[in-house]
Design a protein around this motif. Structure first.
Motif, mmCIF file in Angstrom:
data_model
loop_
_atom_site.group_PDB
_atom_site.id
_atom_site.type_symbol
_atom_site.label_atom_id
_atom_site.label_comp_id
_atom_site.label_asym_id
_atom_site.label_seq_id
_atom_site.Cartn_x
_atom_site.Cartn_y
_atom_site.Cartn_z
ATOM 1 N N GLY A 187 0.823 -1.195 0.000
ATOM 2 C CA GLY A 187 0.000 0.000 0.000
ATOM 3 C C GLY A 187 0.857 1.244 0.000
ATOM 4 O O GLY A 187 2.090 1.190 -0.025
ATOM 5 N N LEU A 232 0.186 -0.727 12.810
ATOM 6 C CA LEU A 232 -0.963 0.165 12.666
ATOM 7 C C LEU A 232 -2.201 -0.707 12.515
ATOM 8 O O LEU A 232 -2.238 -1.605 11.677
ATOM 9 N N SER A 271 -6.675 -1.114 12.696
ATOM 10 C CA SER A 271 -8.009 -0.529 12.606
ATOM 11 C C SER A 271 -9.005 -1.609 13.001
ATOM 12 O O SER A 271 -9.051 -2.664 12.365
ATOM 13 N N VAL A 310 -3.236 -3.121 9.517
ATOM 14 C CA VAL A 310 -3.374 -2.474 8.215
ATOM 15 C C VAL A 310 -2.079 -1.772 7.804
ATOM 16 O O VAL A 310 -2.035 -1.140 6.754
ATOM 17 N N GLY A 311 -1.027 -1.859 8.624
ATOM 18 C CA GLY A 311 0.227 -1.212 8.265
ATOM 19 C C GLY A 311 1.277 -1.436 9.329
ATOM 20 O O GLY A 311 1.027 -2.056 10.372
ATOM 21 N N ARG A 340 4.064 2.147 6.362
ATOM 22 C CA ARG A 340 3.722 1.463 5.120
ATOM 23 C C ARG A 340 2.366 0.781 5.301
ATOM 24 O O ARG A 340 2.199 -0.089 6.124
ATOM 25 N N MET A 341 1.386 1.228 4.535
ATOM 26 C CA MET A 341 0.051 0.662 4.611
ATOM 27 C C MET A 341 -0.028 -0.621 3.792
ATOM 28 O O MET A 341 0.720 -0.818 2.834
ATOM 29 N N ASN A 342 -0.969 -1.478 4.160
ATOM 30 C CA ASN A 342 -1.211 -2.694 3.395
ATOM 31 C C ASN A 342 -1.943 -2.362 2.096
ATOM 32 O O ASN A 342 -2.536 -1.289 1.936
ATOM 33 N N THR A 385 -5.773 -0.416 1.221
ATOM 34 C CA THR A 385 -6.195 0.482 2.305
ATOM 35 C C THR A 385 -6.249 1.946 1.864
ATOM 36 O O THR A 385 -6.387 2.839 2.708
ATOM 37 N N GLU A 386 -6.135 2.188 0.579
ATOM 38 C CA GLU A 386 -6.106 3.572 0.103
ATOM 39 C C GLU A 386 -7.388 4.326 0.434
ATOM 40 O O GLU A 386 -7.370 5.529 0.727
ATOM 41 N N LEU A 413 -7.751 6.342 3.790
ATOM 42 C CA LEU A 413 -6.921 7.521 4.039
ATOM 43 C C LEU A 413 -7.584 8.764 3.492
ATOM 44 O O LEU A 413 -7.167 9.345 2.481
ATOM 45 N N THR A 469 -2.033 11.618 2.415
ATOM 46 C CA THR A 469 -1.014 10.765 3.038
ATOM 47 C C THR A 469 -0.380 11.414 4.260
ATOM 48 O O THR A 469 0.471 10.784 4.904
#
Length: 548
Positions: free
Chosen positions: A42, A62, A64, A69-70, A89-91, A94-95, A98, A140
């Motif tokens: 991600g 991170l 949720s 998720v990160g 760094r997000m998975n 997961t965009e 954000l 971001t």
């Protein structure tokens, strides 16, 4: 010619070796893995925090809703060294989380007004939690909250409360309805124009249906100690309100629900439930009471009563609206007190045909002409709290003032203590006029005459006894002898050692001793009558002696 032909023949003899397939395949697999890893990753987001306490690069996750998720990939200081910059760094996929309204905070062990949270991180370590964004554009760069958000639910109603009294509540203080938690304080501010503390509260759904235009809000301290004319009241609320206080709301007694309200509706926040109840009565008649006695113990908010039934409220003690020039114009120094009569306390809210304010004003004026007067009364002898008592008095004093400084004057009468003081003064004055010296002289003469009478009776008894012992008396008739014997017994009983004489003598001696002991007291009362109430001499403080 032979050499080129030989080289061509050697080239024909070179063949592809199968061993080269292994590194070729490895290279293709590595390229594929790199592409697969790059395609499944991600975006990288930047989080700004005041500090990075508990966070570790490459380890901190991170989450949720407790789902990874990160992961934190870098932690460094900002260029101005004022904050920590955290790269995450997000998975993949997961965009969409954000967006502008996404919230981030660090989960770690916390103990506060909202309770104990984050105990699970004692073993696993701190992590970053987030609330996915649903509104706004994708971005971001975010800022980490210093505290976890109070609620992730947007349903309910938000209200604005303003308070000019009482202590300040903090963000997170609970809102209760009949002791049940239904909301919380979301934001605290200050209105400099009104000089009031403002609170933005959230009432969660479905409890927002309890809010209407007639609802009243008041503070609910966890522990309250109140002293009033009704006595001492100690109240202990829930543990949450004991630590941080809270807010409660409800409808006044007997009032039907009002109209529904919208978001950010304005309400007043009262310091107590009693203060909120007293503010219900919006129809009243203001009076100024001029008292010529001590008003200590009478405070704003005290009751105005008629034979024990509350009919009003004290507003100002003393009344500041009256100028000193107006006070000095009075013949006698009086203390002004402003209070109001609230007829709605007697008129039922739902009763049709209730008396109007003008009718009440005419009725009170009529009763004043018939002897209705106000006086101070102690409502609680433990704390000396006073109330204004209104009742009819005998032989009321004439009304001197009708109006003063724009307010109607309610005539007053001396309070109970003033009457007692007048009676004591009258008794002491009468006592001081008693001729004590002549009284003591007459008592002394009476005691001397009584002693002489007893001696004469004793001598007469001896004579009668001698008469009975003579032989001539024995020859008298039996009836006459019996009469003489009865006379002798009677005289003996009146002697100093007889059945009548002895108690009489003892009583006379006791009376004499009591009068002798009372003489110093009576002399002191005659010279200084107020010694019955106050000490005759002020007590002298004991002076400590110097050490030897």
């Amino acid at each position: 010619m032979s050499r080129p032909i030989k080289q061509i023949e050697n080239m024909r003899q070179v063949r592809f070796n199968s061993i080269w397939l292994v590194p070729l395949i490895a290279l293709l697999v590595a390229a594929w893995m790199l592409y697969q890893n790059w395609s499944t990753q991600g975006p990288v987001i930047t989080l700004i925090a005041s500090n990075a306490e508990g966070l570790e690069m490459g380890k901190t996750r991170l989450k949720s809703r407790n789902v990874d998720v990160g992961r934190v990939i870098d932690i460094r200081l900002s260029e101005d060294y004022e904050s920590a910059v955290i790269k995450v760094r997000m998975n993949h996929g997961t965009e969409q989380m954000l967006r502008d309204d996404a919230k981030f905070w660090v989960v770690k062990p916390r103990i506060g007004k909202e309770g104990v949270s984050g105990l699970g991180t004692l073993l696993s370590g701190a992590y970053i939690d987030m609330t996915p964004g649903v509104k706004g554009k994708q971005q971001t760069d975010f800022t980490i909250l210093n505290q976890p958000p109070l609620s992730t639910e947007n349903e309910g109603v938000r209200l604005m409360l303003s308070s000019t009294e009482g202590s300040k509540l903090d963000v997170g203080a609970l809102v209760h309805f009949r002791g049940y938690e239904v909301g919380y304080v979301e934001k605290v501010g200050f209105d400099s124009d009104k000089g009031a503390i403002t609170y933005r509260i959230v009432i969660r759904s479905p409890y927002d249906a309890l809010i209407n235009s007639d609802v009243q809000f008041w503070m609910t301290p966890g522990l309250s100690l109140k002293s009033s004319a009704s006595g001492f009241e100690v109240r202990l609320d829930s543990l949450e309100t004991f630590l941080a206080g809270g807010i409660s709301f409800g409808l006044p007694v007997g009032r039907p629900p009002g109209a529904p309200v919208s978001d950010m509706a304005q309400f007043r926040l009262f310091s107590s439930k009693e203060s909120a109840n007293n503010n219900v009565y919006d129809e009243f008649i203001n009076y100024v009471f001029l008292f010529d006695s001590n008003v200590s113990g009478l405070v704003p908010g005290a009751a105005v009563e008629f034979r024990g039934v509350r009919i009003g409220t004290v507003l100002d003690v003393p009344f500041n609206g009256i100028s000193m020039d107006a006070l000095t114009s009075l013949d006698t120094p009086l203390i002004p007190v402003r209070a109001r009569i609230e007829p709605q306390r007697l008129n039922a809210a739902s009763t049709s045909g209730a008396m109007s304010l003008q009718k009440w004003n005419e009725l009170i004026e009529e009763r004043i002409n018939k002897g209705l007067r106000a006086s101070l009364k102690i409502g609680n002898y433990l704390n000396a709290a006073k109330v204004i008592n209104i009742d009819f008095v005998d032989n009321p004093s004439p009304i001197v003032w009708k109006e003063f400084e724009g307010y109607q004057i309610f005539p007053t009468a001396p309070d109970a203590f003033a009457n007692i003081e007048n009676k004591v003064v009258t008794i002491l004055d009468n006592l001081s006029q008693v001729p004590l010296d002549s009284t003591f002289k007459q008592l002394g003469q009476t005691m001397q005459e009584a002693n002489e009478t007893l001696r004469e009776l004793q001598a007469l008894s001896k004579s009668v006894k001698q008469l009975l012992d003579k032989s001539e008396t024995q020859q008298l008739p039996a009836d006459l002898v019996a009469t003489i014997n009865e006379l002798n017994l009677t005289l003996q009983s009146y002697q100093a050692n007889g059945q009548i004489g002895r108690p009489l003598k003892e009583n006379m001696e006791s009376l004499g001793r009591a009068l002798n002991e009372l003489q110093p007291l009576l002399r002191q009362v005659r010279e200084n009558p107020n010694t019955l109430i106050f000490d005759s001499k002020p007590r002298v403080d004991v002076q400590p002696k110097a050490a030897k």
